[in-house]
Design a protein around this motif. Structure first.
Motif, PDB file in Angstrom:
ATOM      1  N   PHE A  55      -1.728   2.451   0.983  1.00 59.88           N
ATOM      2  CA  PHE A  55      -2.270   3.673   1.564  1.00 59.88           C
ATOM      3  C   PHE A  55      -1.943   4.855   0.648  1.00 59.88           C
ATOM      4  O   PHE A  55      -0.960   4.829  -0.100  1.00 59.88           O
ATOM      5  CB  PHE A  55      -1.649   3.946   2.936  1.00 59.88           C
ATOM      6  CG  PHE A  55      -1.857   2.844   3.937  1.00 59.88           C
ATOM      7  CD1 PHE A  55      -2.984   2.823   4.745  1.00 59.88           C
ATOM      8  CD2 PHE A  55      -0.921   1.822   4.071  1.00 59.88           C
ATOM      9  CE1 PHE A  55      -3.178   1.810   5.673  1.00 59.88           C
ATOM     10  CE2 PHE A  55      -1.103   0.815   4.997  1.00 59.88           C
ATOM     11  CZ  PHE A  55      -2.237   0.800   5.801  1.00 59.88           C
TER      12      PHE A  55
ATOM     13  N   GLU B  19       3.805  -2.009   4.022  1.00 60.37           N
ATOM     14  CA  GLU B  19       2.869  -0.893   3.892  1.00 60.37           C
ATOM     15  C   GLU B  19       3.389   0.008   2.780  1.00 60.37           C
ATOM     16  O   GLU B  19       4.498   0.552   2.876  1.00 60.37           O
ATOM     17  CB  GLU B  19       2.745  -0.113   5.205  1.00 60.37           C
ATOM     18  CG  GLU B  19       2.055  -0.885   6.303  1.00 60.37           C
ATOM     19  CD  GLU B  19       1.801  -0.035   7.534  1.00 60.37           C
ATOM     20  OE1 GLU B  19       2.018   1.193   7.471  1.00 60.37           O
ATOM     21  OE2 GLU B  19       1.386  -0.596   8.561  1.00 60.37           O
ATOM     22  N   TRP B  20       2.574   0.161   1.755  1.00 61.89           N
ATOM     23  CA  TRP B  20       2.992   0.860   0.532  1.00 61.89           C
ATOM     24  C   TRP B  20       2.222   2.167   0.433  1.00 61.89           C
ATOM     25  O   TRP B  20       0.979   2.168   0.403  1.00 61.89           O
ATOM     26  CB  TRP B  20       2.709  -0.045  -0.657  1.00 61.89           C
ATOM     27  CG  TRP B  20       3.282   0.376  -1.967  1.00 61.89           C
ATOM     28  CD1 TRP B  20       4.243   1.301  -2.198  1.00 61.89           C
ATOM     29  CD2 TRP B  20       2.917  -0.152  -3.239  1.00 61.89           C
ATOM     30  NE1 TRP B  20       4.517   1.390  -3.543  1.00 61.89           N
ATOM     31  CE2 TRP B  20       3.723   0.500  -4.201  1.00 61.89           C
ATOM     32  CE3 TRP B  20       2.017  -1.118  -3.663  1.00 61.89           C
ATOM     33  CZ2 TRP B  20       3.614   0.222  -5.564  1.00 61.89           C
ATOM     34  CZ3 TRP B  20       1.917  -1.401  -5.018  1.00 61.89           C
ATOM     35  CH2 TRP B  20       2.713  -0.735  -5.963  1.00 61.89           C
ATOM     36  N   TYR B  21       2.937   3.291   0.374  1.00 67.07           N
ATOM     37  CA  TYR B  21       2.335   4.615   0.322  1.00 67.07           C
ATOM     38  C   TYR B  21       2.524   5.182  -1.079  1.00 67.07           C
ATOM     39  O   TYR B  21       3.645   5.491  -1.494  1.00 67.07           O
ATOM     40  CB  TYR B  21       2.941   5.511   1.408  1.00 67.07           C
ATOM     41  CG  TYR B  21       2.537   5.037   2.784  1.00 67.07           C
ATOM     42  CD1 TYR B  21       1.450   5.606   3.437  1.00 67.07           C
ATOM     43  CD2 TYR B  21       3.201   3.977   3.397  1.00 67.07           C
ATOM     44  CE1 TYR B  21       1.047   5.143   4.684  1.00 67.07           C
ATOM     45  CE2 TYR B  21       2.803   3.505   4.635  1.00 67.07           C
ATOM     46  CZ  TYR B  21       1.723   4.084   5.274  1.00 67.07           C
ATOM     47  OH  TYR B  21       1.314   3.612   6.494  1.00 67.07           O
TER      48      TYR B  21
ATOM     49  N   TYR C  58       8.305  -4.599   7.323  1.00 67.20           N
ATOM     50  CA  TYR C  58       8.392  -5.077   8.703  1.00 67.20           C
ATOM     51  C   TYR C  58       9.103  -6.424   8.781  1.00 67.20           C
ATOM     52  O   TYR C  58       9.182  -7.169   7.784  1.00 67.20           O
ATOM     53  CB  TYR C  58       6.995  -5.186   9.306  1.00 67.20           C
ATOM     54  CG  TYR C  58       6.298  -3.855   9.457  1.00 67.20           C
ATOM     55  CD1 TYR C  58       6.440  -3.110  10.617  1.00 67.20           C
ATOM     56  CD2 TYR C  58       5.501  -3.342   8.435  1.00 67.20           C
ATOM     57  CE1 TYR C  58       5.802  -1.880  10.767  1.00 67.20           C
ATOM     58  CE2 TYR C  58       4.863  -2.117   8.571  1.00 67.20           C
ATOM     59  CZ  TYR C  58       5.015  -1.393   9.739  1.00 67.20           C
ATOM     60  OH  TYR C  58       4.384  -0.174   9.861  1.00 67.20           O
TER      61      TYR C  58
ATOM     62  N   ASP D 101      -0.346  -3.963   2.039  1.00 65.68           N
ATOM     63  CA  ASP D 101      -1.286  -2.944   2.514  1.00 65.68           C
ATOM     64  C   ASP D 101      -0.964  -1.626   1.812  1.00 65.68           C
ATOM     65  O   ASP D 101       0.163  -1.115   1.898  1.00 65.68           O
ATOM     66  CB  ASP D 101      -1.167  -2.767   4.028  1.00 65.68           C
ATOM     67  CG  ASP D 101      -1.620  -4.009   4.783  1.00 65.68           C
ATOM     68  OD1 ASP D 101      -2.694  -4.546   4.454  1.00 65.68           O
ATOM     69  OD2 ASP D 101      -0.883  -4.447   5.685  1.00 65.68           O
TER      70      ASP D 101
ATOM     71  N   VAL E 123       2.260   6.743   9.430  1.00 66.66           N
ATOM     72  CA  VAL E 123       2.985   5.531   9.804  1.00 66.66           C
ATOM     73  C   VAL E 123       4.241   5.892  10.593  1.00 66.66           C
ATOM     74  O   VAL E 123       4.647   5.163  11.505  1.00 66.66           O
ATOM     75  CB  VAL E 123       3.332   4.655   8.579  1.00 66.66           C
ATOM     76  CG1 VAL E 123       4.403   5.295   7.702  1.00 66.66           C
ATOM     77  CG2 VAL E 123       3.802   3.272   9.027  1.00 66.66           C
TER      78      VAL E 123
END
Length: 646
Positions: free
Chosen positions: A283, A256-258, A250, A281, A291
């Protein structure tokens, strides 16, 4: 292909056709890539290999259930929209490959089960548009094809009253009951002493880029970019030290790490990551579509690279209402332009690799003993002791393994004798019996390694027989001229690979010849040995070359059924240091291994080419002799002879 193997693939084709009937589909397209669009696959993702036998790193398989009636009778001539040529189709199943694999594919598939085509000449969509009836439905897994390629195929099919349909999962997986397990490796920290730029600084720069372009976020589905951004590595892929994962970054620096939680091995790994990268973060990867939904619901402006993002993800964003901006991935150029720590590491890695390869070539010359006469060919064959391509590849690996900081091979070694070298990406592991020394004039080895400091990739073609034809020596010298033409080039800032590709091809063009692969590819820093966006090719290589980019220079010549020649060094783009030329760019060679002077016809070289070769060899000698404290006296003597002035 043996009758036994043919029956295996025949059965798998029949099972796919039954699925097509169940799903009311007329055909299926199976793309080579996986959901990350990587061509460097583990066995669990080699779907094309499973259903056809073809093991190359690019291609498509098409299987039809309801082709036109005349196809099964006398066949159909399919016209290419690219050049107007006609190509005969008679099987209803086809394998499409690029120029690197046009020889290999014939060796690996059954011609009774599949037609085969070069997709640069005949596209999948042209083929399907003419072998199927109107209103046909063609299935495809949108997770395993790029958005751009998906649209190209879809638009052509729709123009011919056909429909491209998203399948529920990959149909090959539905018949692959003994599919190998996915590899899930522990996360490894790639320390700042090697990467040269801490992860928090990288994420700050990415966020600033997004703000400067008035973007809210970027979706990253390329694991190499994520590993570069976080300064981590892993072993989820053979020869590719990455962790499979996805990410959203962002403009406020949040990440945000998947990722599959099984990668977090060890009690302290999350604490180490927090210290190394800052807060992220995390996930489960299976929640990645969530997301995408949030980005759509918020009408976020999202940058997405259509070349490295699969069609499923792109369509999800478009159809959900996100403001999609298509552009090159935000990590690709910063990753490609190595910083001074990474470049210094690359030089160190290539010194280690140079020592290992010089020891290997010294050992090989000691095995063949070409300076010692033999009574006859049979005596020479006894001398080389039936050493095979497998033995040669393993020996080269053994010399690399003893170098400090060795991680592993950067790709499967291409160890090829005689006609096998005419297959650009030949792999001795895919044949029943690797070829042995004693029957061929030359040997091609294309190999490389990952070290802590960097990644290597080198190809040499070596004399391995007392017999050598004038033709082979002429072609070797021509390929060397091609290599030197590019490696010695001085060029202005803003020059792309497409603009200079012809310079390497000119010596071959002068003989009415060419090679069916790119001249050079980018190389990552302890990442993929085939890195973008930079490359040198006549196609799609419009990204300007910039200082810090590492790229290969590997022209070649291949005579099907007889021999192949390729000469490859890695080069780094640097500012030119010649007086009055400081505003220009040039290449500095990273690779430190001699070319085989015994194969050169000196009279075909210009004085400028001779000077370049002699200077290169003198540098190889100076660096390897000084750094190679493990070299024996025999190996040093070999080095002096191999780098002697011509």
């Amino acid at each position: 292909m043996s009758d036994q193997n043919k029956s295996i693939y025949e059965q798998r084709i029949a099972e796919i056709k039954q699925l097509l009937e169940n799903y009311e589909l007329d055909a299926i397209i199976v793309n080579h890539d996986d959901e990350y669009l990587s061509y460097e696959l583990n066995e669990s993702q080699e779907r094309i290999k499973y259903i056809s036998g073809f093991s190359g790193s690019a291609g498509y398989v098409v299987i039809t259930a309801n082709p036109k009636e005349e196809l099964s009778n006398s066949g159909i001539d399919v016209t290419s929209s690219k050049d107007g040529h006609k190509y005969h189709a008679s099987k209803g199943n086809a394998v499409f490959v690029d120029g690197r694999y046009v020889v290999q594919v014939k060796e690996q598939i059954s011609s009774e089960l599949f037609d085969n085509y070069d997709f640069s000449k005949l596209s999948v969509e042209d083929y399907l548009s003419q072998v199927l009836n109107k209103n046909a439905k063609i299935g495809i897994d949108m997770n395993c094809i790029s958005y751009k390629e998906y649209l190209k195929i879809k638009d052509t099919l729709e123009a011919n009253n056909m429909e491209l349909v998203q399948t529920n999962g990959n149909l090959v997986d539905k018949i692959w009951f003994d599919k190998p397990e996915e590899v899930i490796s522990p996360i490894e920290i790639f320390n700042d002493e090697y990467n040269g730029c801490p992860s928090p600084k990288k994420r700050q720069e990415i966020a600033q880029y997004l703000r400067d372009h008035e973007l809210d976020a970027t979706v990253i589905c390329d694991p190499e970019s994520i590993c570069w951004l976080l300064n981590i590595r892993g072993n989820d892929r053979k020869c590719l030290p990455i962790i499979n994962c996805k990410m959203v970054a962002y403009s406020n620096e949040a990440l945000e790490w998947y990722i599959n939680q099984a990668h977090f091995v060890g009690d302290d790994i999350e604490d180490m990551l927090q210290e190394h990268v800052g807060h992220v973060d995390i996930f489960p990867e299976e929640r990645f579509d969530e997301v995408l939904d949030r980005l759509c619901q918020s009408s976020c402006s999202v940058l997405v690279d259509p070349d490295s993002t699969n069609a499923h993800t792109m369509m999800h964003l478009y159809e959900g209402g996100a403001k999609v901006v298509e552009d090159i991935g935000v990590c690709l150029l910063p990753k490609a332009k190595k910083n001074h720590i990474e470049i210094a590491g690359e030089y160190k890695a290539h010194i280690k690799d140079g020592i290992a390869m010089c020891r290997f070539l010294s050992w090989l010359d000691n095995l063949t003993k070409l300076d010692i006469p033999v009574e006859n060919d049979e005596a020479f064959t006894r001398r080389v002791e039936d050493t095979t391509e497998l033995d040669l590849a393993n020996r080269a690996l053994s010399f690399r393994k003893v170098e400090e900081g060795f991680i592993g091979l950067s790709f499967d070694t291409i160890s090829a004798l005689g006609p096998n070298a005419a297959m650009c990406h030949y792999n001795h592991e895919n044949v029943a019996e690797p070829r042995a020394l004693g029957h061929d004039s030359i040997y091609l080895i294309d190999s490389g390694a990952h070290f802590n400091e960097g990644t290597t990739d080198i190809t040499r073609t070596i004399l391995v027989s007392p017999h050598i034809s004038d033709e082979i020596r002429k072609m070797y010298t021509t390929v060397l001229k091609s290599h030197i033409a590019l490696a010695s080039l001085i060029f202005p800032s803003g020059t792309s690979g497409m603009q200079i590709d012809a310079i390497a091809r000119r010596p071959l063009w002068d003989l009415g010849l060419d090679y069916a692969h790119g001249t050079g590819h980018g190389v990552g820093h302890v990442l993929s040995v085939h890195e973008g966006p930079q490359n040198i090719s006549s196609k799609r290589s419009l990204v300007p070359l910039e200082p810090g980019m590492v790229i290969s220079c590997e022209p070649g010549f291949y005579k099907e059924g007889e021999y192949g020649i390729r000469l490859e060094n890695l080069l780094v783009v640097i500012p030119c240091t010649k007086p009055g030329m400081q505003h220009m760019l040039c290449f500095s060679p990273l690779t430190l291994v001699p070319f085989d002077n015994r194969l050169i016809i000196k009279e075909l070289l210009s004085q400028k080419e001779i000077d370049y070769l002699n200077n290169y060899h003198q540098n190889v000698n100076n660096v390897i002799a000084a750094a190679g404290t493990s070299l024996t006296e025999d190996e040093l003597n070999w080095l002096n002879k191999a780098t002697a002035t011509i």
